[in-house]
Design a protein around this motif. Sequence first.
Motif, PDB file in Angstrom:
ATOM      1  N   ASP A 132      -2.460  -3.122   7.642  1.00  0.00           N
ATOM      2  CA  ASP A 132      -3.377  -2.952   6.514  1.00  0.00           C
ATOM      3  C   ASP A 132      -4.471  -4.013   6.503  1.00  0.00           C
ATOM      4  OD1 ASP A 132      -1.840  -0.826   5.635  1.00  0.00           O
ATOM      5  OD2 ASP A 132      -0.564  -2.092   4.389  1.00  0.00           O
ATOM      6  N   ARG A 149       0.848  -1.189   0.000  1.00  0.00           N
ATOM      7  CA  ARG A 149       0.000   0.000   0.000  1.00  0.00           C
ATOM      8  C   ARG A 149       0.882   1.237   0.000  1.00  0.00           C
ATOM      9  NH1 ARG A 149      -2.259   3.391   3.691  1.00  0.00           N
ATOM     10  NH2 ARG A 149      -1.310   2.271   5.429  1.00  0.00           N
ATOM     11  N   ILE A 188      -8.293  -0.149  -5.552  1.00  0.00           N
ATOM     12  CA  ILE A 188      -8.936  -0.931  -4.495  1.00  0.00           C
ATOM     13  C   ILE A 188     -10.014  -1.871  -5.043  1.00  0.00           C
ATOM     14  CG2 ILE A 188     -10.512  -0.736  -2.527  1.00  0.00           C
ATOM     15  CD1 ILE A 188      -8.916   1.668  -1.612  1.00  0.00           C
ATOM     16  N   GLU A 213      -7.916  -2.696   6.250  1.00  0.00           N
ATOM     17  CA  GLU A 213      -8.159  -2.109   4.932  1.00  0.00           C
ATOM     18  C   GLU A 213      -8.432  -3.207   3.903  1.00  0.00           C
ATOM     19  OE1 GLU A 213      -6.349   1.431   2.118  1.00  0.00           O
ATOM     20  OE2 GLU A 213      -5.165   0.618   3.762  1.00  0.00           O
TER      21      GLU A 213
END
Length: 220
Positions: free
Chosen positions: A172, A86, A151, A175
């Motif tokens: 992450d 990321r 994404i 996420e």
Amino acid sequence: KKLSREEYDSPADVFVNISHDIPGAIVDFAKEKDVNLMILGWRGALRSSLSLGSNLPAAVRRLQTDVLVFKPGKREKYRRITIFARMGSDMRFAVRTARVLAKEFMSEITIMYVVPDKVKIGMARDMFQNSRDRDMFEGLGLEVKDDYVSINEVNTKLKDIDTDMVVMNYSDAGELASYLSRAKEERMMMEADYAVVFVKQFNTNKADAQYEDIAMMTHT
């Protein structure tokens, strides 16, 4: 017994700990045995808050050691490993972990740089073009690829490359769960064929660690 095989030459002991406080028992064991790498198992279930259960986050938050969290997949061999990178994340520990696994299984590596939307893919290419992530795999004779995805493309990309394992930072994890829920496949991670490894380095300023005391723990 597998860890004590000749190619590893690592002594392995088994301990059984009975406790009503699972995170506390894990943390206390790590301190008592002076563990510097803790490997924890995760079944893959996501809570409604998109967290990785309740015991696991509590233990990882309190552990003062490097941590790997492993969710097994449905495949026995890891021929294709994907590293989630990321923008803004320190990927050194994740890349080192993937290197060890790739060397063991002679895996093909894909470094997947994840950005918020397609508009930022060009910026990501400029940012990562001088990245040394690929350099970690030099000398292994393995194929290493780069990919840049938004994404909402993550699920599709993982299916397209038919990955066997995903390696990414533990920070992450929420996420990633968000990626899955946005795709309306919140349970996909638990049911996916691929394995998942989350990594967390306790002290990111230290030199590459030599792990002398490793603990692998699971709970029922």
